[in-house]
Design a protein around this motif. Sequence first.
Motif, mmCIF file in Angstrom:
data_model
loop_
_atom_site.group_PDB
_atom_site.id
_atom_site.type_symbol
_atom_site.label_atom_id
_atom_site.label_comp_id
_atom_site.label_asym_id
_atom_site.label_seq_id
_atom_site.Cartn_x
_atom_site.Cartn_y
_atom_site.Cartn_z
ATOM 1 N N GLU A 58 8.634 -3.705 22.875
ATOM 2 C CA GLU A 58 7.269 -4.159 23.135
ATOM 3 C C GLU A 58 6.294 -3.818 22.015
ATOM 4 O OE1 GLU A 58 6.176 -2.532 26.926
ATOM 5 O OE2 GLU A 58 7.465 -3.936 28.014
ATOM 6 N N SER A 59 6.572 -2.739 21.254
ATOM 7 C CA SER A 59 5.605 -2.293 20.246
ATOM 8 C C SER A 59 6.293 -1.517 19.129
ATOM 9 C CB SER A 59 4.551 -1.385 20.899
ATOM 10 O OG SER A 59 5.158 -0.172 21.335
ATOM 11 N N LEU A 60 5.575 -1.370 18.019
ATOM 12 C CA LEU A 60 6.068 -0.523 16.928
ATOM 13 C C LEU A 60 6.131 0.933 17.368
ATOM 14 C CD1 LEU A 60 4.158 -2.119 13.908
ATOM 15 C CD2 LEU A 60 6.610 -2.292 14.424
ATOM 16 N N GLU A 61 5.223 1.342 18.231
ATOM 17 C CA GLU A 61 5.235 2.718 18.741
ATOM 18 C C GLU A 61 6.505 2.989 19.545
ATOM 19 O OE1 GLU A 61 2.689 5.448 21.830
ATOM 20 O OE2 GLU A 61 1.576 4.059 20.553
ATOM 21 N N ALA A 62 6.932 2.032 20.349
ATOM 22 C CA ALA A 62 8.176 2.194 21.113
ATOM 23 C C ALA A 62 9.370 2.340 20.169
ATOM 24 C CB ALA A 62 8.366 1.016 22.062
ATOM 25 N N ILE A 63 9.389 1.556 19.097
ATOM 26 C CA ILE A 63 10.463 1.653 18.101
ATOM 27 C C ILE A 63 10.457 3.033 17.457
ATOM 28 C CG2 ILE A 63 11.286 0.767 15.876
ATOM 29 C CD1 ILE A 63 10.132 -1.994 16.787
ATOM 30 N N LYS A 64 9.283 3.515 17.103
ATOM 31 C CA LYS A 64 9.148 4.834 16.473
ATOM 32 C C LYS A 64 9.676 5.929 17.398
ATOM 33 C CE LYS A 64 5.652 7.837 14.374
ATOM 34 N NZ LYS A 64 5.359 8.932 15.274
ATOM 35 N N HIS A 65 9.331 5.858 18.683
ATOM 36 C CA HIS A 65 9.808 6.865 19.633
ATOM 37 C C HIS A 65 11.327 6.817 19.773
ATOM 38 C CE1 HIS A 65 5.539 7.085 21.162
ATOM 39 N NE2 HIS A 65 5.847 8.328 20.864
ATOM 40 N N TRP A 66 11.906 5.630 19.760
ATOM 41 C CA TRP A 66 13.357 5.509 19.838
ATOM 42 C C TRP A 66 14.017 6.108 18.587
ATOM 43 C CZ3 TRP A 66 17.483 5.794 22.280
ATOM 44 C CH2 TRP A 66 18.683 5.254 21.836
ATOM 45 N N LYS A 67 13.463 5.823 17.423
ATOM 46 C CA LYS A 67 14.016 6.384 16.187
ATOM 47 C C LYS A 67 13.984 7.906 16.202
ATOM 48 C CE LYS A 67 13.712 6.127 11.147
ATOM 49 N NZ LYS A 67 15.135 6.194 10.956
ATOM 50 N N GLU A 68 12.964 8.475 16.845
ATOM 51 C CA GLU A 68 12.799 9.927 16.888
ATOM 52 C C GLU A 68 13.558 10.592 18.034
ATOM 53 O OE1 GLU A 68 8.532 10.212 17.046
ATOM 54 O OE2 GLU A 68 8.338 9.919 14.870
ATOM 55 N N ASN A 69 14.181 9.826 18.926
ATOM 56 C CA ASN A 69 14.938 10.382 20.039
ATOM 57 C C ASN A 69 16.072 11.253 19.495
ATOM 58 O OD1 ASN A 69 17.507 10.082 21.797
ATOM 59 N ND2 ASN A 69 15.815 9.653 23.205
ATOM 60 N N SER A 70 16.222 12.461 20.023
ATOM 61 C CA SER A 70 17.182 13.423 19.458
ATOM 62 C C SER A 70 18.627 12.934 19.543
ATOM 63 C CB SER A 70 17.037 14.790 20.117
ATOM 64 O OG SER A 70 17.306 14.715 21.500
ATOM 65 N N ALA A 71 19.021 12.312 20.643
ATOM 66 C CA ALA A 71 20.386 11.792 20.746
ATOM 67 C C ALA A 71 20.593 10.646 19.766
ATOM 68 C CB ALA A 71 20.665 11.331 22.176
ATOM 69 N N HIS A 72 19.578 9.823 19.581
ATOM 70 C CA HIS A 72 19.669 8.725 18.624
ATOM 71 C C HIS A 72 19.751 9.268 17.199
ATOM 72 C CE1 HIS A 72 17.775 4.869 16.805
ATOM 73 N NE2 HIS A 72 19.080 4.759 16.837
ATOM 74 N N GLN A 73 19.026 10.336 16.906
ATOM 75 C CA GLN A 73 19.101 10.947 15.575
ATOM 76 C C GLN A 73 20.501 11.495 15.312
ATOM 77 O OE1 GLN A 73 15.834 13.730 15.204
ATOM 78 N NE2 GLN A 73 14.445 12.098 14.588
ATOM 79 N N THR A 74 21.141 12.070 16.330
ATOM 80 C CA THR A 74 22.520 12.540 16.177
ATOM 81 C C THR A 74 23.445 11.373 15.849
ATOM 82 O OG1 THR A 74 22.171 14.407 17.676
ATOM 83 C CG2 THR A 74 24.447 13.669 17.370
ATOM 84 N N ALA A 75 23.276 10.258 16.565
ATOM 85 C CA ALA A 75 24.093 9.070 16.301
ATOM 86 C C ALA A 75 23.845 8.541 14.892
ATOM 87 C CB ALA A 75 23.794 7.995 17.343
ATOM 88 N N GLN A 76 22.598 8.570 14.433
ATOM 89 C CA GLN A 76 22.282 8.115 13.084
ATOM 90 C C GLN A 76 23.005 8.959 12.038
ATOM 91 O OE1 GLN A 76 17.956 7.417 12.416
ATOM 92 N NE2 GLN A 76 17.814 7.542 14.641
ATOM 93 N N LYS A 77 23.012 10.271 12.226
ATOM 94 C CA LYS A 77 23.696 11.170 11.282
ATOM 95 C C LYS A 77 25.194 10.900 11.260
ATOM 96 C CE LYS A 77 20.236 14.786 11.609
ATOM 97 N NZ LYS A 77 19.855 16.059 12.215
ATOM 98 N N LEU A 78 25.785 10.729 12.445
ATOM 99 C CA LEU A 78 27.216 10.423 12.510
ATOM 100 C C LEU A 78 27.516 9.064 11.872
ATOM 101 C CD1 LEU A 78 28.010 11.751 16.079
ATOM 102 C CD2 LEU A 78 29.000 12.584 13.930
ATOM 103 N N GLY A 79 26.611 8.115 12.051
ATOM 104 C CA GLY A 79 26.787 6.809 11.418
ATOM 105 C C GLY A 79 26.856 6.932 9.912
#
Length: 102
Positions: A58-79
């Motif tokens: 819905e918004s750029l803010e929602a995207i930013k919050h998803w990028k900052e999600n700790s589980a998502h950050q772990t997945a990004q590092k593993l990627g």
Amino acid sequence: MERKEYYAVIFTSKRTDGDNGYGKMAERMEELAGQQPGFIGIESARDANLGITVSYWESLEAIKHWKENSAHQTAQKLGKSSWYEDYFVRICKVERDYGMNE
């Protein structure tokens, strides 16, 4: 159904060989993204060489919050360390959408 403006995050990737836990994590990330405020939906396709996942927000803010999600950050590092030879992220504003049966 026409929707007001929203955003698409287009993630294209070239995978490394083998699953190495990727499939399970991808399922978990889709489930977790679906619980995030502002999440609209997700579409994904992959062949032997290229994967494309598009998530809608819905918004750029929602995207930013998803990028900052700790589980998502772990997945990004593993990627970066295990699952991708290369990837690219594009964030786009969708001004209009329509389909065949609309």
